[in-house]
Every structure is written in C-alpha cells, then in structure tokens.
Design a protein around this motif. Structure first.
Motif, mmCIF file in Angstrom:
data_model
loop_
_atom_site.group_PDB
_atom_site.id
_atom_site.type_symbol
_atom_site.label_atom_id
_atom_site.label_comp_id
_atom_site.label_asym_id
_atom_site.label_seq_id
_atom_site.Cartn_x
_atom_site.Cartn_y
_atom_site.Cartn_z
ATOM 1 N N GLY A 109 40.673 82.392 15.632
ATOM 2 C CA GLY A 109 40.811 83.839 15.505
ATOM 3 C C GLY A 109 39.973 84.661 16.459
ATOM 4 O O GLY A 109 39.833 85.860 16.283
ATOM 5 N N VAL A 110 39.395 84.021 17.490
ATOM 6 C CA VAL A 110 38.578 84.757 18.452
ATOM 7 C C VAL A 110 39.452 85.165 19.631
ATOM 8 O O VAL A 110 40.180 84.341 20.191
ATOM 9 N N THR A 111 39.385 86.441 19.986
ATOM 10 C CA THR A 111 40.077 86.925 21.179
ATOM 11 C C THR A 111 39.049 87.510 22.133
ATOM 12 O O THR A 111 38.008 88.019 21.721
ATOM 13 N N ILE A 112 39.378 87.427 23.407
ATOM 14 C CA ILE A 112 38.480 87.907 24.456
ATOM 15 C C ILE A 112 38.771 89.374 24.746
ATOM 16 O O ILE A 112 39.925 89.782 24.823
ATOM 17 N N ILE A 113 37.709 90.156 24.906
ATOM 18 C CA ILE A 113 37.830 91.559 25.313
ATOM 19 C C ILE A 113 37.431 91.610 26.785
ATOM 20 O O ILE A 113 36.266 91.451 27.121
ATOM 21 N N ASN A 114 38.418 91.781 27.649
ATOM 22 C CA ASN A 114 38.179 91.855 29.091
ATOM 23 C C ASN A 114 38.938 93.077 29.627
ATOM 24 O O ASN A 114 40.033 92.962 30.166
ATOM 25 N N PRO A 115 38.356 94.271 29.480
ATOM 26 C CA PRO A 115 39.077 95.530 29.674
ATOM 27 C C PRO A 115 39.121 96.067 31.114
ATOM 28 O O PRO A 115 38.921 97.259 31.337
ATOM 29 N N ALA A 119 41.128 102.122 29.646
ATOM 30 C CA ALA A 119 40.322 103.271 29.234
ATOM 31 C C ALA A 119 39.112 102.772 28.445
ATOM 32 O O ALA A 119 39.214 101.802 27.688
ATOM 33 N N PHE A 120 37.979 103.415 28.654
ATOM 34 C CA PHE A 120 36.765 103.048 27.931
ATOM 35 C C PHE A 120 36.971 103.284 26.439
ATOM 36 O O PHE A 120 37.428 104.331 26.011
ATOM 37 N N ASN A 121 36.646 102.280 25.631
ATOM 38 C CA ASN A 121 36.792 102.354 24.180
ATOM 39 C C ASN A 121 35.435 101.999 23.562
ATOM 40 O O ASN A 121 35.063 100.828 23.538
ATOM 41 N N PRO A 122 34.705 102.987 23.061
ATOM 42 C CA PRO A 122 33.368 102.705 22.533
ATOM 43 C C PRO A 122 33.362 101.758 21.326
ATOM 44 O O PRO A 122 32.340 101.176 21.007
ATOM 45 N N ALA A 123 34.502 101.569 20.684
ATOM 46 C CA ALA A 123 34.572 100.640 19.560
ATOM 47 C C ALA A 123 34.560 99.189 20.033
ATOM 48 O O ALA A 123 34.200 98.287 19.280
ATOM 49 N N VAL A 145 33.801 94.800 34.555
ATOM 50 C CA VAL A 145 33.299 94.167 33.338
ATOM 51 C C VAL A 145 32.096 93.320 33.729
ATOM 52 O O VAL A 145 32.211 92.392 34.525
ATOM 53 N N MET A 146 30.953 93.667 33.165
ATOM 54 C CA MET A 146 29.729 92.919 33.460
ATOM 55 C C MET A 146 29.665 91.644 32.607
ATOM 56 O O MET A 146 29.195 90.611 33.055
ATOM 57 N N LYS A 147 30.122 91.772 31.372
ATOM 58 C CA LYS A 147 30.153 90.628 30.461
ATOM 59 C C LYS A 147 31.294 90.849 29.477
ATOM 60 O O LYS A 147 31.376 91.906 28.852
ATOM 61 N N ILE A 148 32.173 89.843 29.361
ATOM 62 C CA ILE A 148 33.308 89.995 28.455
ATOM 63 C C ILE A 148 32.814 90.047 27.013
ATOM 64 O O ILE A 148 31.730 89.567 26.689
ATOM 65 N N GLY A 149 33.647 90.627 26.155
ATOM 66 C CA GLY A 149 33.319 90.727 24.738
ATOM 67 C C GLY A 149 34.263 89.855 23.927
ATOM 68 O O GLY A 149 35.191 89.243 24.458
ATOM 69 N N TYR A 150 34.028 89.844 22.611
ATOM 70 C CA TYR A 150 34.830 88.999 21.732
ATOM 71 C C TYR A 150 35.115 89.710 20.419
ATOM 72 O O TYR A 150 34.286 90.470 19.915
ATOM 73 N N LYS A 151 36.307 89.414 19.859
ATOM 74 C CA LYS A 151 36.676 89.876 18.524
ATOM 75 C C LYS A 151 36.948 88.644 17.682
ATOM 76 O O LYS A 151 37.509 87.663 18.173
ATOM 77 N N LEU A 152 36.554 88.712 16.426
ATOM 78 C CA LEU A 152 36.925 87.694 15.453
ATOM 79 C C LEU A 152 37.956 88.359 14.565
ATOM 80 O O LEU A 152 37.622 89.266 13.804
ATOM 81 N N ASP A 154 40.158 91.015 13.791
ATOM 82 C CA ASP A 154 40.185 92.400 14.279
ATOM 83 C C ASP A 154 38.795 93.015 14.382
ATOM 84 O O ASP A 154 38.662 94.195 14.680
ATOM 85 N N LYS A 155 37.761 92.242 14.128
ATOM 86 C CA LYS A 155 36.400 92.777 14.131
ATOM 87 C C LYS A 155 35.688 92.392 15.430
ATOM 88 O O LYS A 155 35.662 91.220 15.810
#
Length: 169
Positions: A109-115, A119-123, A145-152, A154-155
């Motif tokens: 259930g982990v997805t990568i956030i690589n935007p 558009a910038f999304n502060p959430a 992107v300096m460092k990708i993020g992650y969602k578990l 939808d969080k």
C-alpha cells in the motif's frame, strides 16, 4: 375490639414492612454483587484487550519483514560480489534489488510521491527552497524534487521535499 384490631393491623404492617425491607435489602445486595461482578469483568476485558493489542502491535510487521529479508540478503550478496571487473553485472543486480523493494512497497500500500512539474501541494509536499521565475505558468509549481515522499494507502507518511517556483520580485 378496635384497639385489638388496630394492634393486629399494626403488627401485620410491621411484619409486611420488615419483610419488604428484607426483600429490598436482598435485592440491593444482589444488584450490588452483579454490579461489582460486571465492573470486574469490564476491567479484566480492558486488561485482556490491552494485552492483545500490544501483542498485535509487536508482531504486526512480521509479514512485511519476511518480504524484506530476502531483499536485505540480496543486498548483502551483491556487496560480497562487488569488484571492478564485474561492474555491469553488479549494477544490474542492484537495480534488481531496487525493483524488489518497489514491488514490496507497492504490495503493502505504499505509493511514491514524486511531484515533478506538478502544482505545489502542502498536504503532500514540503517546500525546502524557492526559485524565482517570470513565467506565470510555473509559479507555485514544483521545480525540482530534492527527496521523494511516500504515502501509505491515502496517508502521507513522508512528504516529498521540493523546490517551488515563486514570482520573481
């Protein structure tokens, strides 16, 4: 006779009253016992639930760890076989291990956030730097992107660290 009748009536009322009091006291004792028993059962249930929850938390990641252990072992093996003569084969092996990790993350259930260019999304994004631009279409978009993020599911568990375009002042 009236006095005798009144006395008998009073005795009957006293007996009835005493009997009613005894019945009432018996009911009170029974209800008090049941209440104490229910309270004890409730406290025992709380303790048991807390114990089960702690046990669940302790071993909740067991399945995930069993998936990760082979990847860890593959990384160790790749380090053992790393040398200058087989650079291409070693690199291919490392890429394979990265794909294993990505597969495990996706399956859990982990997805990568690589935007990039979004558009910038502060959430989901954390702005770590700003870059000025005159292009109005780029304002408030992610420049890098300096460092990708992650969602578990939808969080967001780690926001992406990004550079954001701002209006040139």
């Amino acid at each position: 006779m009236d006095d005798k009748q009144n006395t008998e009536d009073q005795e009957k009322q006293t007996e009835t009253s005493t009997s009613a009091k005894e019945d009432l006291n018996e009911t009170i004792k029974d209800l008090e016992y049941k209440w104490k028993r229910a309270l004890a059962d409730y406290h025992n249930l709380q303790k048991e639930t807390a114990k089960e929850k702690a046990e669940f938390v302790k071993f909740a990641n067991g399945a995930l760890l069993m998936e990760i252990l082979p990847v860890y072992e593959n990384l160790k093996t790749s380090l053992e076989h790393a040398d200058e003569n087989n650079h291409d084969a070693w690199l291919k092996g490392i890429k394979h291990v990265v794909k294993q990790f990505e597969s495990i993350l996706k399956d859990n259930g982990v997805t990568i956030i690589n935007p990039v260019d979004e558009a910038f999304n502060p959430a989901e994004h954390e702005a770590v730097e700003k870059v000025e631009t005159d292009d109005k279409k780029l304002i408030n978009k992610v420049a890098r992107v300096m460092k990708i993020g992650y969602k578990l599911h939808d969080k967001v568990i780690q926001p992406a660290k990004v550079v954001v375009y701002t209006h040139n002042t």
